[in-house]
Design an enzyme around this catalytic site. Sequence first.
Site, PDB file in Angstrom:
ATOM      1  N   VAL A   1       5.220  -0.407   2.891  1.00  0.00           N
ATOM      2  CA  VAL A   1       4.138  -0.694   3.821  1.00  0.00           C
ATOM      3  C   VAL A   1       3.175  -1.661   3.138  1.00  0.00           C
ATOM      4  O   VAL A   1       2.801  -1.461   1.974  1.00  0.00           O
ATOM      5  CB  VAL A   1       3.390   0.582   4.248  1.00  0.00           C
TER       6      VAL A   1
ATOM      7  N   LYS B   1       4.922  -2.167   8.325  1.00  0.00           N
ATOM      8  CA  LYS B   1       5.938  -1.290   7.751  1.00  0.00           C
ATOM      9  C   LYS B   1       7.281  -2.005   7.779  1.00  0.00           C
ATOM     10  O   LYS B   1       7.763  -2.390   8.849  1.00  0.00           O
ATOM     11  CB  LYS B   1       6.014   0.025   8.529  1.00  0.00           C
TER      12      LYS B   1
ATOM     13  N   ILE C   1       0.812  -1.214   0.000  1.00  0.00           N
ATOM     14  CA  ILE C   1       0.000   0.000   0.000  1.00  0.00           C
ATOM     15  C   ILE C   1       0.841   1.257   0.000  1.00  0.00           C
ATOM     16  O   ILE C   1       0.310   2.367  -0.052  1.00  0.00           O
ATOM     17  CB  ILE C   1      -0.970   0.017   1.197  1.00  0.00           C
ATOM     18  N   GLY C   2       2.162   1.113   0.047  1.00  0.00           N
ATOM     19  CA  GLY C   2       3.039   2.273  -0.002  1.00  0.00           C
ATOM     20  C   GLY C   2       4.475   1.838  -0.075  1.00  0.00           C
ATOM     21  O   GLY C   2       4.841   0.746   0.372  1.00  0.00           O
ATOM     22  N   SER C   3       5.323   2.675  -0.676  1.00  0.00           N
ATOM     23  CA  SER C   3       6.737   2.330  -0.770  1.00  0.00           C
ATOM     24  C   SER C   3       7.547   3.594  -0.977  1.00  0.00           C
ATOM     25  O   SER C   3       7.033   4.629  -1.404  1.00  0.00           O
ATOM     26  CB  SER C   3       6.989   1.349  -1.921  1.00  0.00           C
TER      27      SER C   3
ATOM     28  N   GLY D   1      13.219   4.142   1.557  1.00  0.00           N
ATOM     29  CA  GLY D   1      13.594   3.579   2.850  1.00  0.00           C
ATOM     30  C   GLY D   1      12.839   2.345   3.264  1.00  0.00           C
ATOM     31  O   GLY D   1      13.191   1.710   4.255  1.00  0.00           O
TER      32      GLY D   1
ATOM     33  N   ASP E   1       8.030  15.005  12.951  1.00  0.00           N
ATOM     34  CA  ASP E   1       7.867  14.818  11.504  1.00  0.00           C
ATOM     35  C   ASP E   1       6.394  14.952  11.116  1.00  0.00           C
ATOM     36  O   ASP E   1       5.882  14.169  10.312  1.00  0.00           O
ATOM     37  CB  ASP E   1       8.411  13.453  11.080  1.00  0.00           C
TER      38      ASP E   1
END
Length: 334
Positions: free
Chosen positions: A77, A92, A69-71, A74, A180
């Site tokens: 996910v 993650k 679902i994400g990349s 670093g 952050d």
Amino acid sequence: MRPGAAPPPVSRTRRLPELTLPMPQRDPSLAVPLPLPPPSATSTPTPPSSGGQTLLTPSISDLERVRRIGSGSGGAVYMVRHRPTGRIFALKVIYGNHEDAIRRQIRREIEILRTADNPFVVRCHGMYDHAGEIQILLEYMDGGSLEGHQISSERLLADVARQVLSGLAYLHRQRIVHRDIKPSNLLVNSARQVKIADFGVSRILAQTMDPCNSSVGTIAYMSPERINTDLNQGIYDGQAGDIWSFGISILEFYLGRFPFGENLGRLGDWASLMCAICYSNPPEAPPAASREFRNFIACCLQKDPARRLTAVQLLQHPFITQLQPPSSSSPSHP
């Protein structure tokens, strides 16, 4: 100068104009070291939830990766399913061969994050040090992040701000500084809840890398005194820094673009970006916005960190209190 602060030195060596980011040293008082969790990937107890029920970190062998679902550079996910129960989590995976000292520090931070139990903070369920990779099991937020969203309705934006501030107020009471805050770290789910994500571990990893290898987007949301440690007599207040980042993010949602310029800092122009943050006047809400919203943003984006309102104070600001939705427990999706 703040009362009690040490006077500045008579002379100070000027830094070379290099495109590097001086990072302040971590204040050890902001996180209490806790015993390390077991290094194995077997089930371990987590702190009780708000309902008083003790949860277990699932064995990694019981987690089925459904899809990515994400990349990024670093890590990545994944949506994962706990086979015995069918429960969905986010996993993650952090790439890289990190030194043992960094791994130990991450384990300590994970133990702290696992104690965070607040409806406006993404829940951390544990960590696996598996096959050379650091993997963190998190609450799954099916709506993704708010990055790239424009929220022109002040009523909706006030509710997003209320939820994020509630999460920040909780973290700050626990003496946890996020460091952050940015749109990509604000997640939403189908229940229309906005939650703060990705704190603690990303901060540790950032301290071990060359700042020029980190995300320009992260730099874009940093407060002036964090970028230039010559400001504010070298004093860095992490909680005030979170408020600056929050203010930039909320203003970005309203404008539909980055407040310091749509392209500034996004095309690799580090020097211009950092100079704009440190030496330009703070961004302002446009004249077309309400007086309450303009003042709210001004209370967040004070160059002097001592003049920024705290998360608790901002929750009492008229922009938040006068624009509550009919049911604050079920806000409209931004």
